[in-house]
Design an enzyme around this catalytic site. Sequence first.
Site, short mmCIF file in Angstrom:
data_model
loop_
_atom_site.label_atom_id
_atom_site.label_comp_id
_atom_site.label_asym_id
_atom_site.label_seq_id
_atom_site.Cartn_x
_atom_site.Cartn_y
_atom_site.Cartn_z
CG ASP A 8 122.75 17.36 45.58
OD1 ASP A 8 121.80 17.65 46.32
OD2 ASP A 8 123.95 17.51 45.92
CE LYS A 106 123.47 18.36 49.12
NZ LYS A 106 124.56 18.83 48.26
CB CYS A 151 125.79 14.87 47.31
SG CYS A 151 126.71 16.42 47.32
C1 VGL Z 1 128.35 17.41 44.63
C2 VGL Z 1 130.49 18.01 44.15
C3 VGL Z 1 130.27 19.30 44.58
C4 VGL Z 1 127.29 16.35 44.64
C5 VGL Z 1 128.09 18.70 45.07
O1 VGL Z 1 126.08 16.69 44.59
O2 VGL Z 1 127.66 15.15 44.68
N1 VGL Z 1 129.54 17.08 44.19
N2 VGL Z 1 129.06 19.63 45.04
#
Ligand code: VGL
Length: 215
Positions: A8, A106, A151
């Site tokens: 991410d 995802k 994540c």
């Molecule tokens: C994430 C919060 C909400 C992450 C993704 O990538 O850690 N954190 N969505």
Amino acid sequence: MDALIFVDIQSDFVPGGALPVPHGREVVAVANRLVPAFDLIVATQDWHGPQHASFASAHPGKSVGECIDLHGVPQVLWPDHCVRGTAGAAFVAELDTARLARVFRKGTDDDVDSYSGFFDGDRRHSTGLAEFLRERGVSDVYVLGLATDYCVKATALDAIDLGFTTYLVVDGCRGVDIMPGDTRRAVEEMAARGVCVFTSTDLLPRAAGATARRI
Ligand code: VGL
Ligand code: ZN
């Protein structure tokens, strides 16, 4: 066979984005430095619909940071972030993506959040990442990215559960720290579950043929 997993590293998760992880941009240089040391590199992307259930905006009267019960599961409410196809969902522009073998998305199911790069929605739906790695004979995964306490942690713990030898490149991760200490606790939990915690400087000699050293 080793694989490097970028978790991410998206514009919404760095300062200036919708859900900025403090110092999040600092992971990019670490990620880019490691690219030459790996033959197989993959990435995950948080990839939500505009009305995703993790967004506070999808729950009238609720605000960002509140925790709600979502179909029996506790859910932190986030600002709208990583809406599929938007600039915020794109990889950080400076990230070296040229050698990414595949990108796994995802959080695509509006009704359920998904922090792990291995599963989308509930744990019955694979993103395909585990199968992809297994088909290529991967035994060891090196994980870095954003955010350590969400994540990255979920991805590393699932990697352990799926039987991969799992390394956290800890200087290549930054956490949200909604509660002070969340990031430190996440690293401790990963270590307690069998994740090897490394720094990129321990890994870089690989490019010159040396063996990584456990810290
Ligand atoms: C994430 C919060 C909400 C992450 C993704 O990538 O850690 N954190 N969505
Ligand atoms: Zn998300």
